[in-house]
Scaffold this active site. Sequence first.
Site, PDB file in Angstrom:
ATOM      1  N   HIS A 186     118.050 -89.705   1.771  1.00 57.33           N
ATOM      2  CA  HIS A 186     118.657 -90.847   2.471  1.00 57.33           C
ATOM      3  C   HIS A 186     119.461 -90.398   3.697  1.00 57.33           C
ATOM      4  O   HIS A 186     120.411 -91.057   4.105  1.00 57.33           O
ATOM      5  CB  HIS A 186     119.583 -91.646   1.538  1.00 57.33           C
ATOM      6  CG  HIS A 186     118.911 -92.171   0.319  1.00 57.33           C
ATOM      7  ND1 HIS A 186     118.336 -93.409   0.250  1.00 57.33           N
ATOM      8  CD2 HIS A 186     118.708 -91.597  -0.903  1.00 57.33           C
ATOM      9  CE1 HIS A 186     117.820 -93.604  -0.951  1.00 57.33           C
ATOM     10  NE2 HIS A 186     118.023 -92.513  -1.661  1.00 57.33           N
ATOM     11  N   SER A 316     115.428 -80.089  30.364  1.00 58.69           N
ATOM     12  CA  SER A 316     116.034 -81.143  31.162  1.00 58.69           C
ATOM     13  C   SER A 316     115.997 -80.792  32.636  1.00 58.69           C
ATOM     14  O   SER A 316     116.100 -79.630  33.013  1.00 58.69           O
ATOM     15  CB  SER A 316     117.494 -81.361  30.728  1.00 58.69           C
ATOM     16  OG  SER A 316     118.159 -82.254  31.595  1.00 58.69           O
ATOM     17  N   LYS A 322     119.199 -76.577  28.531  1.00 56.94           N
ATOM     18  CA  LYS A 322     118.779 -77.453  27.437  1.00 56.94           C
ATOM     19  C   LYS A 322     117.346 -77.133  27.021  1.00 56.94           C
ATOM     20  O   LYS A 322     116.469 -76.951  27.860  1.00 56.94           O
ATOM     21  CB  LYS A 322     118.877 -78.921  27.851  1.00 56.94           C
ATOM     22  CG  LYS A 322     118.808 -79.908  26.699  1.00 56.94           C
ATOM     23  CD  LYS A 322     119.111 -81.324  27.214  1.00 56.94           C
ATOM     24  CE  LYS A 322     119.324 -82.301  26.067  1.00 56.94           C
ATOM     25  NZ  LYS A 322     118.131 -82.441  25.231  1.00 56.94           N
ATOM     26  N   GLU A 329     107.667 -83.476  19.463  1.00 48.64           N
ATOM     27  CA  GLU A 329     107.515 -84.735  20.171  1.00 48.64           C
ATOM     28  C   GLU A 329     106.053 -85.031  20.480  1.00 48.64           C
ATOM     29  O   GLU A 329     105.594 -86.180  20.372  1.00 48.64           O
ATOM     30  CB  GLU A 329     108.344 -84.705  21.450  1.00 48.64           C
ATOM     31  CG  GLU A 329     109.850 -84.700  21.184  1.00 48.64           C
ATOM     32  CD  GLU A 329     110.677 -84.345  22.416  1.00 48.64           C
ATOM     33  OE1 GLU A 329     110.075 -84.180  23.499  1.00 48.64           O
ATOM     34  OE2 GLU A 329     111.903 -84.235  22.289  1.00 48.64           O
TER      35      GLU A 329
END
Length: 461
Positions: A186, A316, A322, A329
């Site tokens: 959860h 980025s 980054k 993805e």
Amino acid sequence: MDYRVERDTIGEIHVPADKYWGAQTQRSKENFPIGSETMPAEIIKAFAILKKSAAKANSDLGLLESQKAEAISYAADLVLADELNEHFPLVVWQTGSGTQSNMNVNEVLAFVGNKWLEGKGSELRLHPNDDVNKSQSSNDTYPTAMHVASVLKLEDTVIPAVQQLKATLKEKMEAFSDIVKIGRTHLQDATPLSLGQEISGWHRMLEKSEKMITESTDYLRELAIGGTAVGTGLNAHPEFSERVCEAISSYTGKKFVSAPNKFHALTSHDETVYAHGALKALAADMMKIANDVRWLASGPRCGIGEIIIPANEPGSSIMPGKVNPTQSEAVTMVVAQVMGNDAAIGFAASQGNFELNVFKPVIAYNFLQSSQLLADSISSFDERCAVGIEPNHEQIEKYLNDSLMLVTALNPHIGYENAAKIAKKAFNDNSTLKATAVELGLLTEEEFDKYVNPKEMTSPK
């Protein structure tokens, strides 16, 4: 533009002089300026295998001159060798039976075969319908090509990709079997497990998906060829279907059989729906694996950060340094496409009317796209992410020691209610479980250390 005049039952039409297709292909090209999605190369190659096999069967049955069969085989081999790709221009969005792509193949094979016959000094000439399409109809050839292409794609492309990632995960689950970490259910802290155990769940997903995909190919091995126009087999020799299936099996090295009911084979695509369902299950598993990886690697300082993944490219255009979980993805975007394809395939397969389903090209296109995208994304994810996964020992240890759910080990000793008291008070006081248990007088430090052993909690007696 230089052109030549071709003729069909509609009349004359101009065809570019340097192209090998004929009148029916040209009409389709002009009549369906819809989209940019062309008929998949896998379908064209499956047609080439089929036409070569049909020519052999007709020749063996004494229905086609052996030299004509040889000419068809020669031309088909050039298609399979990717030497004639520019001559198959038709889009997916054409007639729903795929008639025009069947004729595209017939016309190109006849054109090339006739050049071969001329070179041999033969006076024989191939006709696209009478010879290359002999004993066949688009209504039984297109679904046959669909099944052949699907089996080849699943067995030669998808399953090897799954096996590749599966092997990587097996190595990781064994290498990380002793690294104890906190579990999560959860999206909340749960009891411990090893990192190897967590990865073993991913590994088992791929095992099950591979098995389901393999099982689904059994149904795709049934071929519609021999049913001709409506399933009766009109204009085909009684032995034609079996002989073609034997030849296709020989040429591909994979077992194919004649569908026992050709009326079903022409109007229903249950097998493709079922097989794509197995691909959808694989896609669902890959969504879970990719998401787990990017959650576990989130951070590097303000996320979970329990694993480290390869840094493949800057993440980025504005934030220096980054790095993003781009392989995850890509996989999840592929999954979204596959889920959409499954809906399209299921709806299209429900649209059979009487003796034919006329949604065949869109079914084939989506099935093959799903297969290729899954295979490519899985292989890329394996090579550029999974093989480089490493544990962040410091972060794993920190979360493990901070977790309140280790209190679950106390249930057999002090009961659920008392264990809950310890967890709640420790949370409210921002204290440790051990200190709270001692403060409440429920356990000594020695008893706590004896009962709460994260490693033992991963393999309870």
